[in-house]
Design a protein around this motif. Structure first.
Motif, PDB file in Angstrom:
ATOM      1  N   ARG A  44     -14.046   3.457  -8.341  1.00 27.11           N
ATOM      2  CA  ARG A  44     -14.885   4.650  -8.264  1.00 27.11           C
ATOM      3  C   ARG A  44     -16.265   4.453  -8.869  1.00 27.11           C
ATOM      4  O   ARG A  44     -17.252   4.887  -8.287  1.00 27.11           O
ATOM      5  N   LYS A  53      -9.048   2.979   0.051  1.00 32.41           N
ATOM      6  CA  LYS A  53      -8.452   4.292  -0.212  1.00 32.41           C
ATOM      7  C   LYS A  53      -9.381   5.142  -1.071  1.00 32.41           C
ATOM      8  O   LYS A  53      -9.592   6.321  -0.821  1.00 32.41           O
ATOM      9  N   GLN A  54      -9.911   4.511  -2.111  1.00 28.89           N
ATOM     10  CA  GLN A  54     -10.735   5.278  -3.034  1.00 28.89           C
ATOM     11  C   GLN A  54     -12.068   5.658  -2.397  1.00 28.89           C
ATOM     12  O   GLN A  54     -12.600   6.746  -2.651  1.00 28.89           O
ATOM     13  N   GLY A  89       0.850  -1.177   0.000  1.00 31.40           N
ATOM     14  CA  GLY A  89       0.000   0.000   0.000  1.00 31.40           C
ATOM     15  C   GLY A  89       0.886   1.226   0.000  1.00 31.40           C
ATOM     16  O   GLY A  89       1.857   1.298   0.742  1.00 31.40           O
ATOM     17  N   SER A  90       0.587   2.165  -0.855  1.00 29.41           N
ATOM     18  CA  SER A  90       1.506   3.292  -0.993  1.00 29.41           C
ATOM     19  C   SER A  90       1.049   4.469  -0.150  1.00 29.41           C
ATOM     20  O   SER A  90      -0.134   4.667   0.061  1.00 29.41           O
ATOM     21  N   ILE A 129      -7.450  -2.870  -0.323  1.00 28.68           N
ATOM     22  CA  ILE A 129      -6.656  -1.669  -0.023  1.00 28.68           C
ATOM     23  C   ILE A 129      -7.061  -0.549  -0.971  1.00 28.68           C
ATOM     24  O   ILE A 129      -7.368   0.570  -0.563  1.00 28.68           O
ATOM     25  N   THR A 130      -7.064  -0.883  -2.265  1.00 36.58           N
ATOM     26  CA  THR A 130      -7.442   0.107  -3.264  1.00 36.58           C
ATOM     27  C   THR A 130      -8.848   0.641  -2.994  1.00 36.58           C
ATOM     28  O   THR A 130      -9.092   1.847  -3.012  1.00 36.58           O
ATOM     29  N   THR A 141      -8.860  -2.161 -10.423  1.00 37.54           N
ATOM     30  CA  THR A 141      -7.961  -1.194  -9.792  1.00 37.54           C
ATOM     31  C   THR A 141      -8.666   0.135  -9.600  1.00 37.54           C
ATOM     32  O   THR A 141      -8.116   1.042  -8.983  1.00 37.54           O
ATOM     33  N   GLU A 192      -1.742  -3.602   7.134  1.00 33.21           N
ATOM     34  CA  GLU A 192      -0.424  -2.983   6.951  1.00 33.21           C
ATOM     35  C   GLU A 192      -0.390  -2.124   5.706  1.00 33.21           C
ATOM     36  O   GLU A 192       0.212  -1.054   5.686  1.00 33.21           O
ATOM     37  N   GLY A 193      -1.044  -2.594   4.660  1.00 29.77           N
ATOM     38  CA  GLY A 193      -1.060  -1.849   3.403  1.00 29.77           C
ATOM     39  C   GLY A 193      -1.761  -0.509   3.559  1.00 29.77           C
ATOM     40  O   GLY A 193      -1.348   0.485   2.981  1.00 29.77           O
ATOM     41  N   LEU A 194      -2.836  -0.506   4.343  1.00 32.54           N
ATOM     42  CA  LEU A 194      -3.572   0.746   4.497  1.00 32.54           C
ATOM     43  C   LEU A 194      -2.937   1.640   5.559  1.00 32.54           C
ATOM     44  O   LEU A 194      -3.024   2.865   5.472  1.00 32.54           O
ATOM     45  N   THR A 219      -0.405 -11.129  -8.760  1.00 30.36           N
ATOM     46  CA  THR A 219      -0.717 -10.051  -7.823  1.00 30.36           C
ATOM     47  C   THR A 219      -0.909 -10.537  -6.395  1.00 30.36           C
ATOM     48  O   THR A 219      -0.776  -9.765  -5.462  1.00 30.36           O
ATOM     49  N   MET A 268       0.994  -6.003 -11.688  1.00 31.63           N
ATOM     50  CA  MET A 268       0.099  -4.866 -11.892  1.00 31.63           C
ATOM     51  C   MET A 268       0.155  -4.386 -13.345  1.00 31.63           C
ATOM     52  O   MET A 268      -0.785  -3.783 -13.844  1.00 31.63           O
ATOM     53  N   PRO A 326      -0.153   6.774  -6.234  1.00 32.75           N
ATOM     54  CA  PRO A 326      -1.198   7.276  -5.337  1.00 32.75           C
ATOM     55  C   PRO A 326      -2.618   7.038  -5.870  1.00 32.75           C
ATOM     56  O   PRO A 326      -3.557   7.018  -5.096  1.00 32.75           O
ATOM     57  N   TYR A 327      -2.744   6.863  -7.161  1.00 32.46           N
ATOM     58  CA  TYR A 327      -4.080   6.719  -7.759  1.00 32.46           C
ATOM     59  C   TYR A 327      -4.688   5.374  -7.411  1.00 32.46           C
ATOM     60  O   TYR A 327      -5.800   5.274  -6.923  1.00 32.46           O
ATOM     61  N   VAL A 328      -3.928   4.311  -7.679  1.00 30.14           N
ATOM     62  CA  VAL A 328      -4.416   2.973  -7.351  1.00 30.14           C
ATOM     63  C   VAL A 328      -4.186   2.704  -5.867  1.00 30.14           C
ATOM     64  O   VAL A 328      -4.925   1.964  -5.227  1.00 30.14           O
ATOM     65  N   GLY A 329      -3.143   3.308  -5.355  1.00 31.29           N
ATOM     66  CA  GLY A 329      -2.864   3.171  -3.939  1.00 31.29           C
ATOM     67  C   GLY A 329      -2.199   1.867  -3.576  1.00 31.29           C
ATOM     68  O   GLY A 329      -2.134   1.492  -2.421  1.00 31.29           O
ATOM     69  N   LEU A 330      -1.735   1.167  -4.574  1.00 27.83           N
ATOM     70  CA  LEU A 330      -1.286  -0.192  -4.327  1.00 27.83           C
ATOM     71  C   LEU A 330      -0.265  -0.606  -5.365  1.00 27.83           C
ATOM     72  O   LEU A 330      -0.370  -0.288  -6.538  1.00 27.83           O
TER      73      LEU A 330
END
Lengths: 252, 232, 318, 290, 429
Positions: free
Chosen positions: E232, E260-261, D121-122, E256-257, E229, E286-288, E56, D220, D211-215
């Protein structure tokens, strides 16, 4: 007009603003060996392309043996008996000579769809292919791939493929270009023989004037999409307009 | 200036040029004559390095250019106008001209202004893309582009082909103009009368070999040769 | 002399395969079946790719159709494996006819992209028609019924028995593909690859032959899929995914495009390579990629093509 | 409803711009080199990972990461073109695909070895982290940033190709490789340059995607490459304008499709791709381009 | 062209020969049972473990490996299983069914594994189950959650070789409903994965919650395909429906994605009640990091802070020492699998499958996740997993599960025999 094999009526074609055929009207008679000549860019190749179905015309009609074929696809025209050879040797590079000739032979004999019989074992096809290979003098190289042939031999093969489709009317696009004298003699002899038999009517596009004048009974001269000369070789030779376009207009 | 010696060129397995030799002296204008398919275009392409000759030598200004990449040959001062013109259709007229000068980085007499002076129509169509040009305009553009490289030798393939008599007359004048600027020309053309107007010397090609050479006047006068290799 | 060699090689290969069937362990049998099934897939595919010169990225769709065909047939209609296989082949061929009808209008990259698009449509259909296909879980636990020929009933439940059915279809496919390559039809396809304009001017409707090649290769893919299902007793929509379509392409290119034996050799290398690399490292993809690069750059024309050339050159020298 | 439509549109546009960033390099490379670069997704992935590394471990600012990461990918692109692709230009399309496919396998595995297998996670980008309210719903500032960057990159590319001499030379070589050589263009070097530039574009897309995908995940690249391929195809192979419009269209199609006809999801993309190829193989927007 | 020398007749002959051999083979041949089980424990005990190691989700494979390897080390350091060394080989399952099948066959037939474990996706588990039955080896599933595995394959079809140590979809669907019934939300929506796992869990959630709390409404569902990915469009769908609660089993990187979104879109400002049945996975937390909002309901198949037992604490500490990581749930299931194997083998004194099945059925296992019981009917391990709200804790660089509730497994898991009245979780009417 009974003897007419192919009639062209008001045929026109332009690419953008370049006119390559403008209201062409002529007919080709059965058994009359005709040559089409003209300087570069005269529209000879385009004319063949239109007549054999490679390029659709903008307007006009093409009548072959009394049938309108203007909109017929290439393979239909070939099966009707209208075939061509190409300016640049257009053969099946990786296939053997036998296979090169066998393809049109199978098409003619309507065997091309069979998928379980062996080509090599079909006696009729073999005989026919060998006959044509012999005619163009390549029988001894039957198993050689076409890509390994010399340029001249490839041209011979090219003509052989065209002949194998058993055309009634055959356009030969510069059949002797790049050939050595021996090959040239052979191909010319072939054309003469077949023409004399009346099996095939030839139309030749050539730059080699020796060939044109020694073979043809009729010569059509094209220039910028127009016919500017049409007649026996002698008539054409004497035509001042023809001489003009060939050696360049007087420019001083 | 240019010495071609016994070059042999092949397309795949077909032997297109067989021991072709020719010479062009500095300032000279030389014609390659012959019917279609005689090997004129291939000769020019071999010199340019586009269809490299397999054997033989091509000496340009004392330098062996056979085996060099086309761009190296271009930069050493040879420019080429192909018979199918091949202007960059995606570029405007102006860009077509300028790109040649910029890439080649040779300075000299020819600038865009000078070329436009020579062919006013190019000035009129400066901002239009090459795609929209007519055949004649493309020819001028292609020739102009060749000049913009400020070469010392220009190879012209079929310059007179497809041009109306009036335009051909203009072309002869133009070539005269170009030659006055000290350029050397090697041109391939079928039009004997045209060549006679612009060249001093000629080579006749037939089936990939040089079958006759001589001054243009001598060729013009030699009825047998003309009839045999060039005329109907 | 040379022809005798090839005869001997084929005979030897079949003998070895029969030997494997009798004497080897179950895992070897399994790998051999995988290789044979992949070979059937690739040999059929190569009729289109190597022979006709058309690169398809959608053939997994036909493989999957064959697999789902057998699965659905044995679930809802009849468990006879031969009936299932026939249904699988027919379904795949029919789908290939429909998709091919559109695709053969183009060649080269446009053809490849079009087959990719259609293949992925089939993939998402299989994914979404959950009631029929079981969604992403797919259909599993399809048991092999016995091959009943009226008077004779042969059980193929065990892998060691099923092996011979696979071997039979493998040999049959080899025979068929070989016959096709020798036949007028096969010759016309080679003609289309070499020069489609000339083929048209030989009086042959190129599009129809392309379509025929597409359908035939689709049918072989269907057969492979059907056998694959019977082997694994399972199919998921991923069988139709484009990445699965890449397998026969890889195999054909590795083995040699324009050879008869290329797809077979490629399949052997493909399956065994992966199996062996994985025994040494978990980064098998890295080494697989490196070996692939080596094959592309070092063995142009594939393993079979390059080896044949090498042998020719050596025999010329001596 | 208004609120919904506006946000569906915004989501579509930002997604489209994001696809565009990746597809631009792919289109450019295909347009000039005529190579369909499967490994394009790997450049994207490498760009993302390198940018992330700058961000996380080297403590460099995100913006510096966006610059440094893609530049490092350029080196990879250079090596790939110079030592691998150049060997297969004269081979047929399948060999090029296979070669680039092999590179994908290697790149994925190397990333796994270097950065570990887990998804990462970024962190967010300072300054662009928040959201703004648009017609009653939040919309991320970063997405707005992408929606600005996308057209800017398009504009910059357009300016580069249309206005700079390098761009003109590229266009010349794209329309006639041989003639370009004959006026003195070093075509092999130009090819290397274009490929490296395309790789840079893709890596830039990857860096901006962080930052857009956040991952970040291995593989990928494969997730974006298919969409990028679709865009390149419907835009008309090699046309940048087509790819820009195509990306926008695919973004909106996905957004509206997911919202209003969810059953079709990716079906829609591939139907569109099929229809375009059958109906206008020269590209959906071919008329717009020239 | 190719093989021109082979005459047609020869080829036909060869075909016939092969056909004859095939017929002969199927009729006469009996496979040699190289794989037949050893009568007594002899030599090392070999476990074939497969998990996804590429693509992935490769991170999951690494976590599997950590847990399994740690158990292996501990067991061997303590003298092995009944005096025999424990050996393990790990293979990449690539998340695809064909690879999983090949791995299983490799393990059993080539590597001669005594026991099998691992498997990530439901599709793989369902594909592998019948084959495991044929090969007659125990397979302990450590990650795949589909209830069909235990209900259909084990219970209905009687594939007794398959066991599952992790929680199944009931935990993700039914247990979530138990949590949801006590929340004030009456309208629910979901963004779920567009595959069977997503469909099944959402159906379970709806069924159970509908019965537990009549009158709740399910107002929207948006289905995200594998590899999404950009969430939205899905977030828009949900926000348009204005639900009070959101349920989602989107997992791993995609979660995670999505989080965040959704956070950026302000979704959690409008939807207060969010249930993430697999949100307590370590990779997600952890990723978040700090970006995980507080007060989100999360669960998993194990969470390292539950149970608060000495065994668990010690294990977590050891795990951190060994790997410098907090254990993911697959690490725990992989770890416990090895000890389950140890206990079963030592109980029956054999590594023969039939005896192991008997030993495992009904077996109790004390594991870091607490006491597990392998249900006899369907071989599902029964153990309790907590649900809780995310909270900040300065001790951890990520959000942890704060306030915890535990829905006992026997409350929310389907009860065998899965039909009739008892087929649904027991409702407190």
């Amino acid at each position: 007009m009974n003897n007419s094999l192919l009639q062209v009526r008001d045929l026109s074609k332009a690419f953008g603003n370049v006119v390559t055929a403008k209201n062409l009207n002529f007919s080709l008679a059965r058994g009359v060996l005709t040559s089409i000549i003209g300087p570069n860019g005269a529209g000879k190749s385009t004319l063949i392309n239109i007549l054999t179905g490679f390029i659709p015309p903008d307007s006009g009609e093409i009548i072959f043996q009394g049938k309108d074929i203007t909109r017929e696809p290439i393979d239909r025209r070939v099966r009707l008996g209208l075939c061509r050879s190409f300016q640049v040797a257009n053969v099946f590079g990786h296939l053997s000579l036998f296979e090169n000739i066998a393809i049109p032979v199978l098409a003619v004999e309507r065997k091309a769809k069979s998928f379980l019989r062996s080509v090599a074992k079909d006696g009729e096809v073999r005989k026919e292919v060998d006959k044509i290979l012999d005619r163009v003098g390549l029988l001894s190289q039957s198993h050689v791939p076409a890509s390994a042939l010399s340029h001249g031999d490839r041209r011979l093969l090219e003509v052989g493929i065209a002949l194998a489709a058993r055309p009634r009317l055959l356009f030969l696009d510069e059949p002797t270009a790049g050939m050595n004298p021996v090959e040239r003699t052979r191909i010319l002899q072939n054309i003469r023989d077949l023409s004399a038999h009346g099996e095939v009517t030839f139309v030749i596009v050539e730059h080699d004037m020796d060939v044109v004048f020694s073979l043809s009974e009729r010569v059509i001269v094209l220039y910028r999409g127009h016919v500017i000369g049409d007649g026996t070789p002698e008539q054409v030779k004497g035509n001042p307009q023809v001489r003009e376009v060939y050696l360049g207009e007087e420019v001083t | 200036m240019l010495e071609v010696e016994k070059i042999n060129t092949y397309y795949d397995t077909s032997h297109v040029l067989q021991n072709v030799s020719l010479k062009v002296a500095a300032g000279q204008s030389v014609a390659l004559l012959g019917r279609n398919g005689a090997g004129k275009t291939t000769t020019l392409r071999s010199i340019m390095g586009l269809t490299p000759a397999k054997t033989g030598s091509i000496n340009f200004e004392g330098k062996q250019i056979r085996g060099m990449q086309p761009y190296e040959i271009a930069k050493s001062g040879v420019s080429y106008m192909p018979d199918d013109l091949r202007v960059f259709v995606d570029l405007t007229c102006e860009e077509n001209l300028e790109i040649a000068r910029r890439v080649c980085k040779r300075s000299g007499h020819w600038t865009r202004e000078k070329v436009e002076e020579l062919f006013p129509v190019l000035a009129d169509r400066r901002k239009q893309k090459g795609l929209s040009f007519s055949g004649g305009e493309k020819k001028m553009l292609s020739l102009g582009r060749a000049l913009m490289m400020n070469p010392s030798l220009v190879l012209l393939d079929e310059p007179s082909e497809g041009l109306a008599p009036l335009v051909v007359r203009k072309l002869i004048e133009t070539i005269g103009e170009i030659r006055r600027r000290g350029l050397t020309l090697l041109l391939a053309d079928q039009n004997l009368k045209f060549c006679r107007q612009v060249c001093e010397y000629g080579y006749i090609l037939e089936k990939g070999t040089v079958v006759h050479e001589g001054s243009m006047e001598a060729i013009w006068a030699n009825d047998e040769v003309v009839k045999r290799y060039l005329a109907v | 002399m040379k022809s005798n060699w090839k005869y001997i090689i084929v005979a030897l290969m079949l003998l070895v395969l029969i030997g494997i069937g009798y004497f080897s362990s179950r895992f070897v049998l399994y790998l051999a079946m995988k290789i044979m099934i992949l070979s059937i897939f690739a040999m059929g595919y190569n009729i289109l790719f190597g022979r006709t010169g058309l690169l398809s990225f959608g053939h997994a769709a036909f493989y999957a159709t064959g697999a789902y065909g057998v699965a659905l047939c044995s679930m809802h209609v009849h468990t006879h494996p031969l009936v299932g296989i026939m249904v699988g082949i027919a379904a795949a061929a029919f789908l290939a006819l429909i998709i091919g009808f559109f695709c053969v209008r183009h060649t080269e990259i446009y053809f490849a992209m079009l087959t990719l698009a259609f293949g992925m449509m089939v993939f998402s259909l299989m994914w979404n028609l959950r009631d029929i296909t079981g969604g992403d879980d797919g259909l599993s636990g399809i048991m092999r019924g016995s091959v009943s020929l009226g008077f004779l009933k042969i059980s193929i439940t065990k892998d060691s028995q099923f092996y011979f059915l696979v071997l039979f279809f493998f040999a049959l496919s080899m025979l068929l593909v070989h016959r096709i390559y020798q036949s007028p039809f096969g010759l016309v396809l080679a003609g289309i690859r070499e020069n489609h304009v000339r083929t048209e001017f030989a009086g042959l409707g190129v599009k129809r032959y392309r379509l025929a090649a597409f359908v035939v290769s689709g049918a072989f893919a269907g057969l492979a899929g059907a056998l694959g299902l019977l082997l694994e007793s399972n199919v998921t929509p991923f069988a139709a995914h484009w990445s699965h379509s890449a397998n026969p392409v890889l195999v054909s290119l590795m083995g040699g495009l324009q050879t008869f034996s290329g797809p077979i050799v490629g399949s052997i290398v493909f399956v065994l390579l992966r199996e062996f690399i994985e025994r040494f490292t978990h980064n098998w993809m890295l080494w697989f990629g490196v070996i692939l690069l080596a094959i592309i750059l070092g063995f142009r024309g594939g393993i079979v093509g390059s080896t044949t050339q090498l042998v020719k050159r050596l025999s010329k020298v001596s | 409803m208004m609120e919904s439509l506006v946000h569906v549109c915004l989501a579509g546009i930002s997604a489209g711009m994001f696809i565009w960033l990746v597809a631009s390099g792919l289109t450019l490379i295909f347009g000039v080199l005529r190579v369909l670069n499967f490994a394009h997704g790997s450049f994207y992935m490498l760009g993302a990972y390198l940018c992330y590394t700058c961000l996380k471990f080297l403590g460099i600012d995100f913006w510096l990461g966006v610059i440094v990461g893609p530049l490092a990918v350029c080196v990879v692109g250079y090596v790939m073109e110079r030592y691998l692709l150049r060997q297969v230009y004269d081979l047929e399309l399948p060999y090029q695909l296979l070669l680039t496919f092999a590179v994908v396998l290697i790149a994925d595995e190397l990333v796994k070895i270097i950065w570990g297998a887990g998804s990462i996670g970024s962190p967010t980008v300072p300054g662009l982290a928040g959201s703004v309210q648009i017609v009653g719903r939040n919309f991320p500032v970063y997405n707005i940033f992408i929606m600005v960057i996308g057209p800017l990159v398009a504009l910059a590319l357009w300016a580069l190709l249309e206005k700079s001499w390098w761009g003109r030379i590229i266009r010349a070589a794209a329309s006639d490789r041989e003639m370009a050589a004959a006026i003195g263009v070093r075509v092999p070097s130009l090819y290397t340059g274009v490929f490296v530039f395309g790789a840079w574009l893709s890596a830039l897309g990857g860096a901006l995607a962080v930052p857009y995908v956040g991952l970040l995940t291995t593989g990928m690249g494969e997730a974006v490459i298919i969409n990028a391929f679709v865009v390149v195809v419907i835009g008309g192979l090699g046309s940048l304008k087509g790819a820009f419009l195509g990306a926008l269209f695919i973004g909106l199609l996905n957004s509206f499709g997911t919202r209003f006809i969810p059953a079709l999801d990716m079906f829609l993309t591939f139907i569109l791709m099929g229809v375009v190829l059958l109906w206008r193989p020269q590209g959906f927007f071919a008329g717009v381009d020239r | 062209m190719d093989k021109p020398g082979i005459k047609r007749r020869d080829f036909v002959k060869m075909g016939l020969l092969t056909a004859a051999a095939s017929a002969l083979g199927t009729g006469v041949m009996k496979p040699v049972g190289l794989w037949a089980a050893t009568p007594k424990i002899k030599g090392p005990i070999k476990v074939g473990y497969q998990a996804v190691l590429s693509g992935t989700l490769a991170g999951y494979g690494e976590f599997h490996k950590m847990g399994a390897l740690m158990a292996l080390e501990e067991i061997n350091a303590a003298g092995g299983i009944a005096g025999n060394k424990l050996e393990m080989e790990v293979r990449d399952s690539t998340l695809a069914a064909p690879a999983a099948l090949q791995n299983v066959r490799y393990f059993v037939d080539s590597w001669e594994a005594d026991l099998l474990a691992g498997v990530d996706s439901s599709g793989q588990a369902l594909a592998v189950a019948p084959v495991v039955g044929q090969l007659d080896r125990i397979l302990m599933v450590t990650h795949a959650a589909t209830e069909k595995l235990t209900e259909d394959e084990v219970f209905k079809k009687g594939i007794k070789q398959v066991f599952r140590i992790c929680t199944p979809t009931y935990q993700d669907g039914n247990a979530a409903a138990f949590v949801a019934k006590d929340l004030p939300a009456t309208t629910w929506a979901t963004i779920n994965p567009k595959y069977e796992y997503g469909f099944t869990t959402w159906n379970m959630f709806q069924d159970t919650l509908g019965k537990l709390k009549p009158g709740v409404k399910f107002v929207a569902d948006s289905w995200a395909p594998f590899g999404t990915t950009d969430f939205r469009p899905h977030i828009n769908t949900i926000m348009d429906a204005k639900p009070e609660g959101l349920y989602s089993v989107v997992w791993a990187g995609e979660l995670i994605t999505m989080m965040k979104q959704a956070q950026q879109a302000g979704m959690f400002d409008k939807i207060k009640y969010v249930l993430l049945p697999v949100g307590a996975a370590m990779d997600v937390l952890e990723g978040l990091g700090p970006e995980m909002p507080d007060n989100i309901w999360i669960s998993g198949r194990y969470f390292f802070l539950y149970p608060d037992s000495p065994q668990n604490k010690e294990w977590v500490a050891n795990f951190r020492k060994r790997w410098n990581h907090y254990p993911a749930y697959v690490s725990e299931t992989a770890y416990s699998t090895m000890f389950a194997f140890k206990k079963a083998i030592e109980a029956c004194g054999s590594k023969e499958t039939a005896q192991l099945i008997t030993a495992l059925e009904g077996m109790e296992l004390d594991s870091p996740a607490g006491k597990r019981v392998f249900r006899k009917e369907d071989h599902q391990a029964m153990y309790d997993v907590p649900w809780g709200l995310t909270a900040t804790d300065p001790k951890y660089p990520f959000k942890i599960m704060g306030k915890q509730v535990v829905i006992p497994a026997k409350e929310c898991f389907n009860r065998p025999p899965f039909e009739g009245d008892a087929s649904k979780p027991p409702f407190k009417s």
